[in-house]
Design a protein around this motif. Sequence first.
Motif, PDB file in Angstrom:
ATOM      1  N   GLY A   1      -2.353  14.688   1.388  1.00  0.00           N
ATOM      2  CA  GLY A   1      -2.684  13.273   1.518  1.00  0.00           C
ATOM      3  C   GLY A   1      -1.475  12.421   1.836  1.00  0.00           C
ATOM      4  N   LEU A   2      -0.347  12.712   1.187  1.00  0.00           N
ATOM      5  CA  LEU A   2       0.886  11.976   1.490  1.00  0.00           C
ATOM      6  C   LEU A   2       1.278  12.159   2.954  1.00  0.00           C
ATOM      7  N   CYS A   3       1.219  13.403   3.422  1.00  0.00           N
ATOM      8  CA  CYS A   3       1.589  13.684   4.812  1.00  0.00           C
ATOM      9  C   CYS A   3       0.650  12.979   5.790  1.00  0.00           C
ATOM     10  N   VAL A   4      -0.649  12.995   5.489  1.00  0.00           N
ATOM     11  CA  VAL A   4      -1.630  12.360   6.371  1.00  0.00           C
ATOM     12  C   VAL A   4      -1.456  10.844   6.373  1.00  0.00           C
ATOM     13  N   PHE A   5      -1.263  10.247   5.182  1.00  0.00           N
ATOM     14  CA  PHE A   5      -1.133   8.789   5.097  1.00  0.00           C
ATOM     15  C   PHE A   5       0.079   8.298   5.884  1.00  0.00           C
ATOM     16  N   PHE A   6       1.198   9.029   5.771  1.00  0.00           N
ATOM     17  CA  PHE A   6       2.431   8.579   6.428  1.00  0.00           C
ATOM     18  C   PHE A   6       2.633   9.169   7.820  1.00  0.00           C
ATOM     19  N   SER A   7       1.650   9.932   8.310  1.00  0.00           N
ATOM     20  CA  SER A   7       1.804  10.531   9.640  1.00  0.00           C
ATOM     21  C   SER A   7       2.036   9.499  10.746  1.00  0.00           C
ATOM     22  N   PRO A   8       1.378   8.303  10.725  1.00  0.00           N
ATOM     23  CA  PRO A   8       1.684   7.317  11.761  1.00  0.00           C
ATOM     24  C   PRO A   8       3.109   6.754  11.647  1.00  0.00           C
ATOM     25  N   ARG A   9       3.717   6.869  10.449  1.00  0.00           N
ATOM     26  CA  ARG A   9       5.079   6.357  10.244  1.00  0.00           C
ATOM     27  C   ARG A   9       6.071   7.505  10.038  1.00  0.00           C
TER      28      ARG A   9
ATOM     29  N   VAL B   1       2.455  -8.619   4.779  1.00  0.00           N
ATOM     30  CA  VAL B   1       2.377  -7.570   5.795  1.00  0.00           C
ATOM     31  C   VAL B   1       1.628  -6.375   5.196  1.00  0.00           C
ATOM     32  N   VAL B   2       0.611  -5.898   5.908  1.00  0.00           N
ATOM     33  CA  VAL B   2      -0.198  -4.787   5.400  1.00  0.00           C
ATOM     34  C   VAL B   2      -0.063  -3.584   6.316  1.00  0.00           C
ATOM     35  N   GLU B   3      -0.354  -2.420   5.769  1.00  0.00           N
ATOM     36  CA  GLU B   3      -0.363  -1.195   6.560  1.00  0.00           C
ATOM     37  C   GLU B   3      -1.550  -1.229   7.526  1.00  0.00           C
ATOM     38  N   PRO B   4      -1.343  -0.784   8.772  1.00  0.00           N
ATOM     39  CA  PRO B   4      -2.496  -0.650   9.673  1.00  0.00           C
ATOM     40  C   PRO B   4      -3.402   0.462   9.154  1.00  0.00           C
ATOM     41  N   ILE B   5      -4.605   0.091   8.769  1.00  0.00           N
ATOM     42  CA  ILE B   5      -5.528   1.058   8.186  1.00  0.00           C
ATOM     43  C   ILE B   5      -6.390   1.697   9.274  1.00  0.00           C
ATOM     44  N   THR B   6      -6.353   3.014   9.327  1.00  0.00           N
ATOM     45  CA  THR B   6      -7.172   3.790  10.257  1.00  0.00           C
ATOM     46  C   THR B   6      -7.950   4.831   9.443  1.00  0.00           C
ATOM     47  N   ILE B   7      -8.816   5.540  10.117  1.00  0.00           N
ATOM     48  CA  ILE B   7      -9.542   6.621   9.450  1.00  0.00           C
ATOM     49  C   ILE B   7      -8.557   7.636   8.884  1.00  0.00           C
ATOM     50  N   LEU B   8      -7.484   7.895   9.627  1.00  0.00           N
ATOM     51  CA  LEU B   8      -6.484   8.869   9.201  1.00  0.00           C
ATOM     52  C   LEU B   8      -5.788   8.429   7.917  1.00  0.00           C
TER      53      LEU B   8
ATOM     54  N   GLU C   1       0.823  -1.210   0.000  1.00  0.00           N
ATOM     55  CA  GLU C   1       0.000   0.000   0.000  1.00  0.00           C
ATOM     56  C   GLU C   1       0.860   1.264   0.000  1.00  0.00           C
ATOM     57  N   ALA C   2       1.900   1.290   0.843  1.00  0.00           N
ATOM     58  CA  ALA C   2       2.779   2.453   0.902  1.00  0.00           C
ATOM     59  C   ALA C   2       3.461   2.679  -0.448  1.00  0.00           C
ATOM     60  N   ALA C   3       3.891   1.585  -1.076  1.00  0.00           N
ATOM     61  CA  ALA C   3       4.554   1.699  -2.378  1.00  0.00           C
ATOM     62  C   ALA C   3       3.627   2.333  -3.407  1.00  0.00           C
TER      63      ALA C   3
ATOM     64  N   VAL D   1       9.984   7.373   8.401  1.00  0.00           N
ATOM     65  CA  VAL D   1      10.286   7.934   7.083  1.00  0.00           C
ATOM     66  C   VAL D   1      11.254   9.114   7.166  1.00  0.00           C
ATOM     67  N   PHE D   2      11.025  10.020   8.114  1.00  0.00           N
ATOM     68  CA  PHE D   2      11.742  11.296   8.096  1.00  0.00           C
ATOM     69  C   PHE D   2      12.809  11.455   9.180  1.00  0.00           C
ATOM     70  N   ILE D   3      12.786  10.619  10.213  1.00  0.00           N
ATOM     71  CA  ILE D   3      13.752  10.790  11.307  1.00  0.00           C
ATOM     72  C   ILE D   3      14.708   9.608  11.391  1.00  0.00           C
ATOM     73  N   ALA D   4      14.172   8.418  11.646  1.00  0.00           N
ATOM     74  CA  ALA D   4      15.035   7.239  11.770  1.00  0.00           C
ATOM     75  C   ALA D   4      15.620   6.838  10.423  1.00  0.00           C
ATOM     76  N   VAL D   5      14.860   7.069   9.354  1.00  0.00           N
ATOM     77  CA  VAL D   5      15.228   6.649   7.998  1.00  0.00           C
ATOM     78  C   VAL D   5      15.690   5.190   8.038  1.00  0.00           C
ATOM     79  N   ASN D   6      14.818   4.338   8.578  1.00  0.00           N
ATOM     80  CA  ASN D   6      15.106   2.903   8.639  1.00  0.00           C
ATOM     81  C   ASN D   6      14.729   2.249   7.318  1.00  0.00           C
ATOM     82  N   ALA D   7      14.646   0.922   7.310  1.00  0.00           N
ATOM     83  CA  ALA D   7      14.356   0.204   6.063  1.00  0.00           C
ATOM     84  C   ALA D   7      13.067   0.693   5.417  1.00  0.00           C
ATOM     85  N   TYR D   8      12.040   0.917   6.241  1.00  0.00           N
ATOM     86  CA  TYR D   8      10.762   1.403   5.720  1.00  0.00           C
ATOM     87  C   TYR D   8      10.936   2.774   5.075  1.00  0.00           C
TER      88      TYR D   8
END
Length: 309
Positions: free
Chosen positions: A145-153, A279-286, A106-108, A157-164
Motif C-alpha cells: 500500500g505504501l508503494c502504491v500510494f507513493f508511486s505517482p511521487r 495543498v492536497v494530494e491528487p487522489i486517483t484510483i491508484l 494525507e502523505a504524513a 521520494v526515492f530519486i530527487a529526494v526533494n522537500a517532499y
Amino acid sequence: MSMVSGRWKFGLLLALTTAVLWGVLPIALKGVMETLDPITTTFFRFALAALLLTPYILLRGRHASGLSLFSRLQSPRLFLQMLAAGLLLTANYALYILGLERTTAEAAQIVIQAAPMLLLLSGIWLFAERLSKLQWFGCISFITGLCVFFSPRFYDVFIAVNAYGIGVMLIFVAALVWTGYAIMQKFLLQQFSSQETMVVFYWIGTLAFLPFADFTALPQLSSLQWGLLAFCGLNTLIAYGSFAEAMAHIEASKVSAVLALTPMITVTTVHLIPIPGLVVEPITILTLCGAALVVGGSMLTALGKPSPR
C-alpha cells in the motif's frame, strides 16, 4: 499477568477518539504553520496541554499506592524511564511537524501509520510471539500500500529526494521514535496513571522547545489561526491522554487496529471539506487503493493473531 483492565468497550472508544483527533490534527497544523514556524507551533501544543493538565494532577494528589507523583519520581530508575519516554515523544513531535511542513497532510498520515504497525511488531518481538499467516499477509499489504500510494511521487521520494521526499523520510523516522515511546509508556503505566505520565511528558516537551520558539510572529495570527492553535493544544491533551488510557484497558493490537483508521479520516476530511490554502494530494484510483491497502494491512496485522494451541 495481564497489563490491561479488560474494559474493552471503553478502551475502543478511547482509541477511536485518538484516531479521529489525529486524523484532523495535521490539517489544523497546516493552517497554523502558514504563519508560525513548526517548532513554535509545537511548543504551544506542549505548553497548553501541560498548563491544562497540571492543576488536575496537583488536585488529585496521591496515587493509589499512597505516594505522590514527585515521590515516585525520586526513584532513579523511574525518573530515567520517564525522562527517556518524554524525550522520545518530544523527538517524535519535532520530526513529525518538520516532515509535515514539507509534505501534505494525507502523505504524513499514511507514513505515520507505520508507527502502530511497528508497535505491534515490537510487541511480538518483545514477548516472543509468532506471526500468523494473516498477519504476514497484513504486513505485505501494508508495504504494498505504501508503494502504491507513493508511486505517482516515486521520483520525489526515492530519486530527487526533494522537500517532499525529505518530509516523507522525516515522518517515517518519527514513526520509529514513536514506537520506542509507546513501548516505554506501556511499562510506565504499571507505576503511574496515564495522566501522570502525560503531564511529565508535556513539561519535558515544553522545556525542550522553549529555547527554539520564536514569538515574533504571534501578532500576525488571524482569529482563525488562534483558534486552530488552541485546538492543536487541546488535541494534544485529549488524543494522547486517550491513547495512554486506551493502552491501560485493551491490548496494544486492538489499539493499533483502531488507529489504522487515521489516514482515511484525514483523506476524507481534506477532500470532502474545502479548506482554503491547503495543498492536497491528487487522489486517483491508484492512490486510494494504496491508502486502503495501508489501512487494511495495519488492521489485519493487528488483529490476525495466531489461535492458541
